[in-house]
Motif scaffolding. Structure first.
Motif, PDB file in Angstrom:
ATOM      1  N   GLY A   1      -3.996  19.832  -0.671  1.00 40.50           N
ATOM      2  CA  GLY A   1      -3.403  19.043  -1.743  1.00 40.50           C
ATOM      3  C   GLY A   1      -4.185  17.752  -1.928  1.00 40.50           C
ATOM      4  O   GLY A   1      -5.323  17.639  -1.478  1.00 40.50           O
ATOM      5  N   LYS A   2      -3.545  16.797  -2.592  1.00 41.03           N
ATOM      6  CA  LYS A   2      -4.197  15.523  -2.862  1.00 41.03           C
ATOM      7  C   LYS A   2      -3.543  14.427  -2.049  1.00 41.03           C
ATOM      8  O   LYS A   2      -2.356  14.464  -1.788  1.00 41.03           O
ATOM      9  CB  LYS A   2      -4.032  15.161  -4.347  1.00 41.03           C
ATOM     10  CG  LYS A   2      -4.975  15.879  -5.257  1.00 41.03           C
ATOM     11  CD  LYS A   2      -4.733  15.493  -6.706  1.00 41.03           C
ATOM     12  CE  LYS A   2      -3.417  16.055  -7.203  1.00 41.03           C
ATOM     13  NZ  LYS A   2      -3.203  15.889  -8.645  1.00 41.03           N
ATOM     14  N   HIS A   3      -4.357  13.446  -1.682  1.00 41.05           N
ATOM     15  CA  HIS A   3      -3.807  12.255  -1.045  1.00 41.05           C
ATOM     16  C   HIS A   3      -4.210  11.074  -1.911  1.00 41.05           C
ATOM     17  O   HIS A   3      -5.384  10.880  -2.183  1.00 41.05           O
ATOM     18  CB  HIS A   3      -4.365  12.117   0.365  1.00 41.05           C
ATOM     19  CG  HIS A   3      -3.664  11.068   1.136  1.00 41.05           C
ATOM     20  ND1 HIS A   3      -2.689  11.341   2.043  1.00 41.05           N
ATOM     21  CD2 HIS A   3      -3.746   9.728   1.079  1.00 41.05           C
ATOM     22  CE1 HIS A   3      -2.221  10.216   2.534  1.00 41.05           C
ATOM     23  NE2 HIS A   3      -2.847   9.211   1.952  1.00 41.05           N
ATOM     24  N   ILE A   4      -3.227  10.303  -2.353  1.00 43.17           N
ATOM     25  CA  ILE A   4      -3.514   9.193  -3.259  1.00 43.17           C
ATOM     26  C   ILE A   4      -3.059   7.891  -2.621  1.00 43.17           C
ATOM     27  O   ILE A   4      -1.916   7.784  -2.180  1.00 43.17           O
ATOM     28  CB  ILE A   4      -2.793   9.418  -4.611  1.00 43.17           C
ATOM     29  CG1 ILE A   4      -3.257  10.744  -5.214  1.00 43.17           C
ATOM     30  CG2 ILE A   4      -3.064   8.267  -5.572  1.00 43.17           C
ATOM     31  CD1 ILE A   4      -2.257  11.387  -6.134  1.00 43.17           C
ATOM     32  N   ASP A   5      -3.965   6.929  -2.532  1.00 41.93           N
ATOM     33  CA  ASP A   5      -3.620   5.592  -2.031  1.00 41.93           C
ATOM     34  C   ASP A   5      -3.513   4.647  -3.210  1.00 41.93           C
ATOM     35  O   ASP A   5      -4.487   4.477  -3.957  1.00 41.93           O
ATOM     36  CB  ASP A   5      -4.708   5.076  -1.080  1.00 41.93           C
ATOM     37  CG  ASP A   5      -4.572   5.646   0.316  1.00 41.93           C
ATOM     38  OD1 ASP A   5      -3.524   6.248   0.609  1.00 41.93           O
ATOM     39  OD2 ASP A   5      -5.517   5.492   1.110  1.00 41.93           O
ATOM     40  N   LEU A   6      -2.362   4.024  -3.389  1.00 42.04           N
ATOM     41  CA  LEU A   6      -2.182   3.054  -4.464  1.00 42.04           C
ATOM     42  C   LEU A   6      -2.022   1.662  -3.862  1.00 42.04           C
ATOM     43  O   LEU A   6      -1.403   1.506  -2.813  1.00 42.04           O
ATOM     44  CB  LEU A   6      -0.923   3.371  -5.280  1.00 42.04           C
ATOM     45  CG  LEU A   6      -0.807   4.726  -5.966  1.00 42.04           C
ATOM     46  CD1 LEU A   6       0.561   4.864  -6.614  1.00 42.04           C
ATOM     47  CD2 LEU A   6      -1.887   4.887  -7.022  1.00 42.04           C
ATOM     48  N   THR A   7      -2.582   0.656  -4.517  1.00 42.74           N
ATOM     49  CA  THR A   7      -2.309  -0.739  -4.164  1.00 42.74           C
ATOM     50  C   THR A   7      -1.437  -1.293  -5.279  1.00 42.74           C
ATOM     51  O   THR A   7      -1.869  -1.364  -6.430  1.00 42.74           O
ATOM     52  CB  THR A   7      -3.625  -1.529  -4.067  1.00 42.74           C
ATOM     53  OG1 THR A   7      -4.515  -0.802  -3.231  1.00 42.74           O
ATOM     54  CG2 THR A   7      -3.385  -2.910  -3.500  1.00 42.74           C
TER      55      THR A   7
ATOM     56  N   THR B   1       0.866  -1.174   0.000  1.00 45.38           N
ATOM     57  CA  THR B   1       0.000   0.000   0.000  1.00 45.38           C
ATOM     58  C   THR B   1       0.905   1.227   0.000  1.00 45.38           C
ATOM     59  O   THR B   1       1.760   1.355   0.873  1.00 45.38           O
ATOM     60  CB  THR B   1      -0.895   0.015   1.249  1.00 45.38           C
ATOM     61  OG1 THR B   1      -1.597  -1.225   1.293  1.00 45.38           O
ATOM     62  CG2 THR B   1      -1.894   1.144   1.187  1.00 45.38           C
ATOM     63  N   VAL B   2       0.744   2.057  -0.994  1.00 48.88           N
ATOM     64  CA  VAL B   2       1.618   3.214  -1.135  1.00 48.88           C
ATOM     65  C   VAL B   2       0.762   4.478  -1.039  1.00 48.88           C
ATOM     66  O   VAL B   2      -0.271   4.589  -1.688  1.00 48.88           O
ATOM     67  CB  VAL B   2       2.346   3.177  -2.492  1.00 48.88           C
ATOM     68  CG1 VAL B   2       3.262   4.376  -2.631  1.00 48.88           C
ATOM     69  CG2 VAL B   2       3.132   1.891  -2.640  1.00 48.88           C
ATOM     70  N   GLN B   3       1.190   5.386  -0.182  1.00 51.23           N
ATOM     71  CA  GLN B   3       0.487   6.660  -0.059  1.00 51.23           C
ATOM     72  C   GLN B   3       1.320   7.757  -0.709  1.00 51.23           C
ATOM     73  O   GLN B   3       2.518   7.832  -0.461  1.00 51.23           O
ATOM     74  CB  GLN B   3       0.295   7.020   1.409  1.00 51.23           C
ATOM     75  CG  GLN B   3      -0.439   5.960   2.200  1.00 51.23           C
ATOM     76  CD  GLN B   3      -0.730   6.420   3.610  1.00 51.23           C
ATOM     77  OE1 GLN B   3      -1.041   7.586   3.836  1.00 51.23           O
ATOM     78  NE2 GLN B   3      -0.623   5.525   4.559  1.00 51.23           N
ATOM     79  N   ILE B   4       0.684   8.544  -1.530  1.00 54.37           N
ATOM     80  CA  ILE B   4       1.369   9.691  -2.123  1.00 54.37           C
ATOM     81  C   ILE B   4       0.645  10.955  -1.683  1.00 54.37           C
ATOM     82  O   ILE B   4      -0.572  11.055  -1.808  1.00 54.37           O
ATOM     83  CB  ILE B   4       1.377   9.604  -3.667  1.00 54.37           C
ATOM     84  CG1 ILE B   4       1.969   8.276  -4.129  1.00 54.37           C
ATOM     85  CG2 ILE B   4       2.183  10.762  -4.256  1.00 54.37           C
ATOM     86  CD1 ILE B   4       1.974   8.119  -5.637  1.00 54.37           C
ATOM     87  N   LYS B   5       1.429  11.876  -1.147  1.00 49.04           N
ATOM     88  CA  LYS B   5       0.864  13.157  -0.689  1.00 49.04           C
ATOM     89  C   LYS B   5       1.358  14.216  -1.664  1.00 49.04           C
ATOM     90  O   LYS B   5       2.565  14.409  -1.809  1.00 49.04           O
ATOM     91  CB  LYS B   5       1.387  13.406   0.721  1.00 49.04           C
ATOM     92  CG  LYS B   5       1.049  14.720   1.340  1.00 49.04           C
ATOM     93  CD  LYS B   5       1.692  14.787   2.735  1.00 49.04           C
ATOM     94  CE  LYS B   5       1.878  16.239   3.141  1.00 49.04           C
ATOM     95  NZ  LYS B   5       2.623  16.355   4.409  1.00 49.04           N
TER      96      LYS B   5
END
Lengths: 82, 82
Positions: free
Chosen positions: B41-47, B4-8
């Motif tokens: 801003g944006k918060h993106i959760d990637l699997t 699980t990767v979080q991008i801020k």
């Protein structure tokens, strides 16, 4: 005291996330593979003046409930750092 | 393995953030005081499916550079968890 408070607002797990779906399509077009799921929410940084950390968190919670997050579609998480 | 990767993704510090300014106005109207600054801003959760954590981070970085963040106006931060 000045606190930096981060609020992470994400669409609820059970709901469709059209913005995330669009990004998934974009990643496929760019031939970036191996990404199974994308969910997109908001990240909000607040600078809050308060006497205690609990007070800062309370203010952030108030702001999130009244303005920043829509409880019907989103959940939120608050992280306070001084 | 699934990571699980979080991008801020946040607007650069030196740039005006009109969305944040609008929220500041909204908070004042709601009589929530003590909030000195708001940045949104944006918060993106990637699997991501990858064999190592480094590979997952590399994919997320690729996605952020090519699609998710606009380097002219935004910076981003990646957090990987397994």
């Amino acid at each position: 005291m000045i606190f930096t408070v981060q609020i992470k607002v994400m669409p609820l797990k059970n709901l469709l996330d059209p913005q995330g779906k669009a990004v998934m399509g974009g990643l496929n077009n760019l031939a970036i593979t191996g990404i199974n799921d994308v969910r997109i929410g908001k990240h909000i940084d607040l600078t809050i003046e308060a006497s205690t950390e609990a007070e800062a968190k309370q203010k952030a919670d108030d702001a999130a409930q009244k303005l920043l997050a829509n409880a019907v579609m989103e959940n939120y998480e608050i992280i306070v750092s001084s």
